[in-house]
Write a protein that holds these residues in place. Structure first.
Motif, PDB file in Angstrom:
ATOM      1  N   VAL A 235       0.860  -1.183   0.000  1.00  0.00           N
ATOM      2  CA  VAL A 235       0.000   0.000   0.000  1.00  0.00           C
ATOM      3  C   VAL A 235       0.897   1.234   0.000  1.00  0.00           C
ATOM      4  CG1 VAL A 235      -2.093  -0.964   1.015  1.00  0.00           C
ATOM      5  CG2 VAL A 235      -0.242  -0.228   2.530  1.00  0.00           C
ATOM      6  N   LEU A 236       0.558   2.168  -0.893  1.00  0.00           N
ATOM      7  CA  LEU A 236       1.325   3.397  -1.060  1.00  0.00           C
ATOM      8  C   LEU A 236       0.409   4.574  -0.758  1.00  0.00           C
ATOM      9  CD1 LEU A 236       4.033   4.699  -2.076  1.00  0.00           C
ATOM     10  CD2 LEU A 236       2.949   4.827  -4.327  1.00  0.00           C
ATOM     11  N   LEU A 237       0.776   5.347   0.248  1.00  0.00           N
ATOM     12  CA  LEU A 237      -0.006   6.512   0.651  1.00  0.00           C
ATOM     13  C   LEU A 237       0.461   7.740  -0.112  1.00  0.00           C
ATOM     14  CD1 LEU A 237      -2.100   7.567   2.851  1.00  0.00           C
ATOM     15  CD2 LEU A 237      -0.085   8.139   4.222  1.00  0.00           C
ATOM     16  N   THR A 238      -0.485   8.568  -0.550  1.00  0.00           N
ATOM     17  CA  THR A 238      -0.170   9.908  -1.049  1.00  0.00           C
ATOM     18  C   THR A 238      -0.926  10.907  -0.172  1.00  0.00           C
ATOM     19  OG1 THR A 238      -1.994  10.328  -2.615  1.00  0.00           O
ATOM     20  CG2 THR A 238      -0.185   8.900  -3.375  1.00  0.00           C
ATOM     21  N   TYR A 239      -0.774  12.182  -0.476  1.00  0.00           N
ATOM     22  CA  TYR A 239      -1.462  13.186   0.321  1.00  0.00           C
ATOM     23  C   TYR A 239      -2.979  13.143   0.161  1.00  0.00           C
ATOM     24  CZ  TYR A 239       2.880  15.553   1.622  1.00  0.00           C
ATOM     25  OH  TYR A 239       4.106  15.855   2.162  1.00  0.00           O
ATOM     26  N   MET A 240      -3.472  12.392  -0.856  1.00  0.00           N
ATOM     27  CA  MET A 240      -4.919  12.385  -1.080  1.00  0.00           C
ATOM     28  C   MET A 240      -5.505  11.008  -1.361  1.00  0.00           C
ATOM     29  SD  MET A 240      -5.618  15.857  -3.288  1.00  0.00           S
ATOM     30  CE  MET A 240      -7.367  15.757  -2.956  1.00  0.00           C
ATOM     31  N   ALA A 241      -4.704   9.960  -1.375  1.00  0.00           N
ATOM     32  CA  ALA A 241      -5.216   8.638  -1.744  1.00  0.00           C
ATOM     33  C   ALA A 241      -4.305   7.549  -1.190  1.00  0.00           C
ATOM     34  CB  ALA A 241      -5.313   8.516  -3.270  1.00  0.00           C
ATOM     35  N   VAL A 242      -4.786   6.318  -1.301  1.00  0.00           N
ATOM     36  CA  VAL A 242      -3.964   5.131  -1.058  1.00  0.00           C
ATOM     37  C   VAL A 242      -4.041   4.271  -2.307  1.00  0.00           C
ATOM     38  CG1 VAL A 242      -3.633   3.043   0.316  1.00  0.00           C
ATOM     39  CG2 VAL A 242      -4.343   5.165   1.441  1.00  0.00           C
ATOM     40  N   VAL A 243      -2.893   3.875  -2.809  1.00  0.00           N
ATOM     41  CA  VAL A 243      -2.826   2.998  -3.975  1.00  0.00           C
ATOM     42  C   VAL A 243      -2.334   1.638  -3.511  1.00  0.00           C
ATOM     43  CG1 VAL A 243      -1.839   2.624  -6.258  1.00  0.00           C
ATOM     44  CG2 VAL A 243      -2.349   4.958  -5.486  1.00  0.00           C
ATOM     45  N   GLU A 244      -3.182   0.619  -3.653  1.00  0.00           N
ATOM     46  CA  GLU A 244      -2.741  -0.745  -3.375  1.00  0.00           C
ATOM     47  C   GLU A 244      -2.047  -1.276  -4.623  1.00  0.00           C
ATOM     48  OE1 GLU A 244      -4.592  -4.854  -1.605  1.00  0.00           O
ATOM     49  OE2 GLU A 244      -5.624  -3.938  -3.322  1.00  0.00           O
ATOM     50  N   LEU A 245      -0.818  -1.694  -4.463  1.00  0.00           N
ATOM     51  CA  LEU A 245      -0.046  -2.270  -5.562  1.00  0.00           C
ATOM     52  C   LEU A 245      -0.242  -3.774  -5.520  1.00  0.00           C
ATOM     53  CD1 LEU A 245       3.258  -0.231  -5.037  1.00  0.00           C
ATOM     54  CD2 LEU A 245       1.281   0.382  -6.452  1.00  0.00           C
ATOM     55  N   GLY A 246      -0.916  -4.328  -6.503  1.00  0.00           N
ATOM     56  CA  GLY A 246      -1.216  -5.756  -6.505  1.00  0.00           C
ATOM     57  C   GLY A 246      -0.155  -6.572  -7.194  1.00  0.00           C
ATOM     58  N   PHE A 247       1.097  -6.284  -6.897  1.00  0.00           N
ATOM     59  CA  PHE A 247       2.216  -7.023  -7.477  1.00  0.00           C
ATOM     60  C   PHE A 247       3.371  -6.985  -6.498  1.00  0.00           C
ATOM     61  CE2 PHE A 247       2.048  -2.695  -9.117  1.00  0.00           C
ATOM     62  CZ  PHE A 247       3.291  -2.193  -8.795  1.00  0.00           C
ATOM     63  N   ASP A 248       4.282  -7.919  -6.671  1.00  0.00           N
ATOM     64  CA  ASP A 248       5.441  -8.044  -5.802  1.00  0.00           C
ATOM     65  C   ASP A 248       6.547  -7.135  -6.312  1.00  0.00           C
ATOM     66  OD1 ASP A 248       7.664  -8.889  -4.330  1.00  0.00           O
ATOM     67  OD2 ASP A 248       6.995 -10.976  -4.277  1.00  0.00           O
ATOM     68  N   LEU A 249       6.933  -6.162  -5.518  1.00  0.00           N
ATOM     69  CA  LEU A 249       7.979  -5.238  -5.939  1.00  0.00           C
ATOM     70  C   LEU A 249       9.291  -5.953  -6.231  1.00  0.00           C
ATOM     71  CD1 LEU A 249       7.303  -2.271  -3.491  1.00  0.00           C
ATOM     72  CD2 LEU A 249       7.131  -2.193  -5.984  1.00  0.00           C
ATOM     73  N   ALA A 250       9.496  -7.121  -5.613  1.00  0.00           N
ATOM     74  CA  ALA A 250      10.724  -7.875  -5.878  1.00  0.00           C
ATOM     75  C   ALA A 250      10.794  -8.338  -7.324  1.00  0.00           C
ATOM     76  CB  ALA A 250      10.813  -9.078  -4.939  1.00  0.00           C
ATOM     77  N   GLY A 251       9.652  -8.405  -7.990  1.00  0.00           N
ATOM     78  CA  GLY A 251       9.629  -8.804  -9.401  1.00  0.00           C
ATOM     79  C   GLY A 251       9.645  -7.638 -10.356  1.00  0.00           C
ATOM     80  N   GLY A 252       9.792  -6.421  -9.840  1.00  0.00           N
ATOM     81  CA  GLY A 252       9.811  -5.244 -10.689  1.00  0.00           C
ATOM     82  C   GLY A 252       8.472  -4.528 -10.697  1.00  0.00           C
ATOM     83  N   VAL A 253       8.392  -3.463 -11.469  1.00  0.00           N
ATOM     84  CA  VAL A 253       7.193  -2.630 -11.554  1.00  0.00           C
ATOM     85  C   VAL A 253       6.587  -2.777 -12.941  1.00  0.00           C
ATOM     86  CG1 VAL A 253       6.291  -0.276 -11.399  1.00  0.00           C
ATOM     87  CG2 VAL A 253       8.162  -0.998  -9.905  1.00  0.00           C
ATOM     88  N   PRO A 254       5.305  -3.098 -13.048  1.00  0.00           N
ATOM     89  CA  PRO A 254       4.677  -3.220 -14.373  1.00  0.00           C
ATOM     90  C   PRO A 254       4.770  -1.913 -15.149  1.00  0.00           C
ATOM     91  CG  PRO A 254       3.235  -4.103 -12.661  1.00  0.00           C
ATOM     92  CD  PRO A 254       4.356  -3.403 -11.957  1.00  0.00           C
ATOM     93  N   ALA A 255       4.850  -2.023 -16.463  1.00  0.00           N
ATOM     94  CA  ALA A 255       4.933  -0.833 -17.308  1.00  0.00           C
ATOM     95  C   ALA A 255       3.653  -0.023 -17.256  1.00  0.00           C
ATOM     96  CB  ALA A 255       5.244  -1.235 -18.745  1.00  0.00           C
ATOM     97  N   LYS A 256       2.517  -0.696 -16.989  1.00  0.00           N
ATOM     98  CA  LYS A 256       1.229  -0.018 -16.954  1.00  0.00           C
ATOM     99  C   LYS A 256       0.495  -0.362 -15.676  1.00  0.00           C
ATOM    100  CE  LYS A 256      -3.035   0.677 -19.616  1.00  0.00           C
ATOM    101  NZ  LYS A 256      -3.808   0.265 -20.820  1.00  0.00           N
ATOM    102  N   LEU A 257      -0.037   0.651 -15.020  1.00  0.00           N
ATOM    103  CA  LEU A 257      -0.845   0.463 -13.822  1.00  0.00           C
ATOM    104  C   LEU A 257      -2.312   0.579 -14.218  1.00  0.00           C
ATOM    105  CD1 LEU A 257       1.156   2.672 -11.283  1.00  0.00           C
ATOM    106  CD2 LEU A 257       1.444   0.247 -11.796  1.00  0.00           C
ATOM    107  N   THR A 258      -3.084  -0.474 -13.958  1.00  0.00           N
ATOM    108  CA  THR A 258      -4.487  -0.509 -14.374  1.00  0.00           C
ATOM    109  C   THR A 258      -5.391  -0.756 -13.178  1.00  0.00           C
ATOM    110  OG1 THR A 258      -3.815  -1.429 -16.519  1.00  0.00           O
ATOM    111  CG2 THR A 258      -6.150  -1.586 -15.931  1.00  0.00           C
ATOM    112  N   PRO A 259      -6.219   0.223 -12.797  1.00  0.00           N
ATOM    113  CA  PRO A 259      -7.138   0.022 -11.673  1.00  0.00           C
ATOM    114  C   PRO A 259      -8.025  -1.197 -11.880  1.00  0.00           C
ATOM    115  CG  PRO A 259      -7.063   2.337 -12.278  1.00  0.00           C
ATOM    116  CD  PRO A 259      -6.311   1.592 -13.342  1.00  0.00           C
TER     117      PRO A 259
END
Length: 309
Positions: A235-259
């Motif tokens: 879970v990543l907090l910003t000043y106005m939202a929380v974004v749940e990242l549904g992937f393992d950061l150990a495997g890298g970051v997807p090129a596209k983030l899709t709600p």
């Protein structure tokens, strides 16, 4: 044999990628979990819920404080201040619980750099204990630098695999033109070093302006991070939202983030300068709080749970 192989391949194709996890489909409304006394936690910037010692919360203040952290229960009571031996930090922005060998450790991140001028940052590492003395000696301090120059960071977390991930606060010195946030890693082996300065490895970018385009720019700025106990989401907090990242950061970051696919977005009327987040011990939701302690007698700690996955 060919039919069996074809069926096996079809089954494998239908399964989700191992690096991805189902994101939350419906979040609860935030509820007030506690009103925490603003003295001495008057600029709450880091928050962790212990899995080893259930019912325990860790907190840290933002810039200007000493090398210390605070312990409370889940209601904000039974306050204990734990001072650490070592020089006064520049700007501790975040904390994380994570493995350090066979132990669980508390990591305090001296990573704040609003001016974008620091040549290195530091992580103070302390074993999690049932009982702390008033003053403790850290296991070690790990110094680190970025491979491409200074970055301001308020969000980091230690992965259950032992690596540490930071998410940059991508703003200029006037804080008016944020872009994508960069994700960097320090490996578990680097976190065992006490000599020299370790170098982060960049692992990807999070296009928060693209993902949260309906929000003003400060809604895109990361202020806190926590990783689930299995490493499959964060879970990543910003000043106005929380974004749940549904992937393992150990495997890298997807090129596209899709709600709805690899991210889930929680929106609610934001707290004043919300900068700290932690997953609940069972990963069923999260707690987040505010830096409002300097302007009020208490600051709110909100709880949100996932209602459906």
């Amino acid at each position: 044999m060919r039919i069996a192989a074809a069926l096996a391949c079809a089954l494998m194709a239908s399964l989700p990628l191992s690096a991805e996890a189902r994101v939350c489909k419906a979040w609860s409304s935030p509820v007030l979990a506690a009103s925490i006394a603003a003295k001495p936690i008057d600029e709450a910037s880091g928050l962790e819920a212990s899995r080893t010692h259930r019912g325990r919360l860790y907190h840290n203040n933002d810039s200007g404080d000493d090398l210390r952290f605070f312990i409370t229960d889940m209601a904000g009571g039974n306050l204990q201040i734990v001072n650490l031996k070592g020089p006064k930090p520049a700007d501790i922005e975040e904390m994380s619980l994570g493995p350090c060998g066979s132990k669980t450790c508390l990591y305090l991140g001296d990573t704040g750099d609003n001016a974008g001028a620091r040549s290195e940052v530091a992580f103070t590492i302390l074993a999690e204990k049932k009982t702390y003395a008033q003053t403790e000696t850290p296991l070690r301090v790990v110094r680190a630098r970025y491979p491409d120059g200074p970055h301001n960071v308020e969000a980091f977390a230690v992965h259950p695999g032992g690596d540490l991930f930071v998410v940059t606060k991508p703003v200029d010195k006037q804080m008016t033109r944020p872009g994508p946030a960069s994700v960097y890693r320090l490996s578990a082996s680097q976190l065992r070093q006490t000599d020299g300065v370790q170098v982060f490895t960049k692992v990807g970018e999070l296009d928060l302006p693209g993902l949260l385009k309906d929000l003003p720019f400060y809604g895109w700025i990361p202020t806190g991070l926590d990783i689930s106990h299995d490493g499959k989401r964060a879970v990543l907090l910003t000043y106005m939202a929380v974004v749940e990242l549904g992937f393992d950061l150990a495997g890298g970051v997807p090129a596209k983030l899709t709600p709805g696919e690899n991210v889930s977005i929680f929106r609610a009327p934001p707290l004043a300068q919300q900068e700290a987040i932690t997953l609940l011990p069972d990963d069923s939701g999260f707690l987040y709080d505010s830096e409002a302690g300097r302007k009020a007698a208490t600051f709110p700690l909100n709880k949100v749970t996932c209602m459906a996955r």
